[in-house]
Scaffold this motif. Structure first.
Motif, PDB file in Angstrom:
ATOM      1  N   UNK A  97       0.826  -1.197   0.000  1.00 29.27           N
ATOM      2  CA  UNK A  97       0.000   0.000   0.000  1.00 29.27           C
ATOM      3  C   UNK A  97       0.866   1.254   0.000  1.00 29.27           C
ATOM      4  N   UNK A  98       0.522   2.181  -0.895  1.00 28.80           N
ATOM      5  CA  UNK A  98       1.273   3.419  -1.026  1.00 28.80           C
ATOM      6  C   UNK A  98       0.474   4.608  -0.495  1.00 28.80           C
ATOM      7  N   UNK A  99      -0.789   4.702  -0.897  1.00 35.03           N
ATOM      8  CA  UNK A  99      -1.637   5.822  -0.483  1.00 35.03           C
ATOM      9  C   UNK A  99      -3.061   5.557  -0.925  1.00 35.03           C
ATOM     10  N   UNK A 100      -3.954   6.474  -0.601  1.00 36.91           N
ATOM     11  CA  UNK A 100      -5.314   6.421  -1.122  1.00 36.91           C
ATOM     12  C   UNK A 100      -5.349   6.926  -2.562  1.00 36.91           C
ATOM     13  N   UNK A 101      -6.276   6.423  -3.341  1.00 37.34           N
ATOM     14  CA  UNK A 101      -6.522   6.988  -4.664  1.00 37.34           C
ATOM     15  C   UNK A 101      -7.076   8.406  -4.471  1.00 37.34           C
ATOM     16  N   UNK A 102      -6.494   9.410  -5.126  1.00 40.35           N
ATOM     17  CA  UNK A 102      -7.008  10.776  -4.982  1.00 40.35           C
ATOM     18  C   UNK A 102      -8.489  10.866  -5.326  1.00 40.35           C
ATOM     19  N   UNK A 103      -9.198  11.701  -4.580  1.00 37.79           N
ATOM     20  CA  UNK A 103     -10.646  11.800  -4.745  1.00 37.79           C
ATOM     21  C   UNK A 103     -11.050  12.170  -6.163  1.00 37.79           C
ATOM     22  N   UNK A 104     -10.256  13.032  -6.815  1.00 40.80           N
ATOM     23  CA  UNK A 104     -10.643  13.467  -8.158  1.00 40.80           C
ATOM     24  C   UNK A 104     -10.455  12.389  -9.217  1.00 40.80           C
ATOM     25  N   UNK A 105      -9.796  11.272  -8.850  1.00 41.88           N
ATOM     26  CA  UNK A 105      -9.624  10.161  -9.775  1.00 41.88           C
ATOM     27  C   UNK A 105     -10.658   9.050  -9.571  1.00 41.88           C
ATOM     28  N   UNK A 106     -11.443   9.139  -8.527  1.00 41.60           N
ATOM     29  CA  UNK A 106     -12.421   8.094  -8.261  1.00 41.60           C
ATOM     30  C   UNK A 106     -13.504   8.067  -9.335  1.00 41.60           C
ATOM     31  N   UNK A 107     -13.985   6.883  -9.632  1.00 39.21           N
ATOM     32  CA  UNK A 107     -14.991   6.706 -10.667  1.00 39.21           C
ATOM     33  C   UNK A 107     -16.235   7.550 -10.400  1.00 39.21           C
ATOM     34  N   UNK A 108     -16.595   7.638  -9.141  1.00 35.86           N
ATOM     35  CA  UNK A 108     -17.809   8.388  -8.780  1.00 35.86           C
ATOM     36  C   UNK A 108     -17.708   9.867  -9.103  1.00 35.86           C
ATOM     37  N   UNK A 109     -16.488  10.369  -9.291  1.00 40.00           N
ATOM     38  CA  UNK A 109     -16.280  11.793  -9.566  1.00 40.00           C
ATOM     39  C   UNK A 109     -15.969  12.092 -11.021  1.00 40.00           C
ATOM     40  N   UNK A 110     -16.151  11.095 -11.882  1.00 42.26           N
ATOM     41  CA  UNK A 110     -15.885  11.292 -13.310  1.00 42.26           C
ATOM     42  C   UNK A 110     -17.171  11.636 -14.049  1.00 42.26           C
ATOM     43  N   UNK A 111     -17.026  12.453 -15.082  1.00 39.73           N
ATOM     44  CA  UNK A 111     -18.158  12.757 -15.943  1.00 39.73           C
ATOM     45  C   UNK A 111     -18.220  11.708 -17.041  1.00 39.73           C
ATOM     46  N   UNK A 112     -19.366  11.127 -17.237  1.00 39.23           N
ATOM     47  CA  UNK A 112     -19.541  10.103 -18.267  1.00 39.23           C
ATOM     48  C   UNK A 112     -20.412  10.642 -19.372  1.00 39.23           C
ATOM     49  N   UNK A 113     -20.034  10.268 -20.591  1.00 35.64           N
ATOM     50  CA  UNK A 113     -20.811  10.693 -21.751  1.00 35.64           C
ATOM     51  C   UNK A 113     -22.124   9.933 -21.827  1.00 35.64           C
TER      52      UNK A 113
END
Length: 248
Positions: free
Chosen positions: A232-248
């Motif tokens: 383990x290195x760190x948490x995935x940054x919040x802005x990279x989480x799937x829930x925070x992505x815009x989907x077409x």
């Protein structure tokens, strides 16, 4: 060119030179078939799909005497969904299902008992072995190896040269056959280039495996793992989480 009189071909189908179409094949409207394509018995190609030159569709598997995952059984027809694109020099086996809008790059191989979900991309030279499930909107990049009995859920990313494994016994002893299992990637998991995932490993939702890592244990959701063996290195940054992505 050979076209069986027991095949059904729809309207506005374009066929290249030296195409072979066997008994029971169904090709729906507006399909494009390249040169030297072989379409084996019973294959179904839905509307608007494109098949590149020198590709083989509906191939039956050969079984080596030492094979532990290939079964001798009657397989259902290969089904190619609507508006699928298949590149040149691909081999896609009988018993696979490619859902609508799947894209398959040149030189890819997709075995029997594989299901691929809508809008997924199978990159150039990728191998998908048998008894594997791949979800929708997945991207598997150039020369990745997806071993038999793997499961990749929706929105996952697999970088070039990634290797999945399914045999901790490395081909010795009959005991190994009880434990065959490829990795499982949960929804939104991402794997960096040249990573190796050991048999049966579960990569949690939205987890990230760094390039070159060797994953020897399950990875929790939303964590970044790196190294050999991966830690383990760190948490995935919040802005990279799937829930925070815009989907077409």
């Amino acid at each position: 060119m050979y076209i069986s009189d027991k095949a059904k071909i729809g309207k506005n189908v374009k066929l290249g030179h030296n195409v072979v179409i066997e008994d029971g094949v169904i090709i729906e409207n507006n399909v494009q078939i390249g040169h030297n394509v072989v379409i084996r018995e019973g294959t179904i190609i839905r509307e608007g799909s494109v098949v590149g030159d020198n590709t083989v569709l509906g191939k039956k598997p050969f079984k080596a005497k030492a094979s532990a995952t290939t079964e001798e059984k009657e397989l259902p027809s290969l089904v190619i969904g609507n508006f699928v694109t298949i590149g040149a020099l691909c081999v896609i086996y009988r018993g696979a299902i490619l859902s609508d809008f799947v894209f398959v790059g040149d030189l890819a191989s997709i075995r029997e008992d594989v299901k691929i979900g809508e809008y997924t991309i199978i990159g150039r030279g990728v191998t998908v072995e048998n008894k594997t499930q791949i979800g929708k909107y997945v991207k598997i990049e150039t020369e990745a190896y997806i071993t038999a009995i793997s499961n990749i859920e929706d929105f996952c990313f697999v970088a070039p040269e990634v290797t999945f494994t399914n045999d901790n016994f490395l081909g010795r002893t009959e005991e190994r056959k009880k434990y065959f299992k490829g990795p499982t990637l949960k929804k939104g998991a991402r794997i960096g280039a040249n990573a190796t995932i050991l048999p049966g490993i579960v990569i949690g939702e939205d987890a990230l495996v760094a390039a070159g890592a060797v994953v020897t244990k399950d990875i929790p959701s939303k964590k970044v793992y790196a190294g050999v063996p991966a830690r383990e290195l760190k948490d995935v940054p919040a802005d990279e989480l799937l829930e925070n992505q815009k989907r077409k």
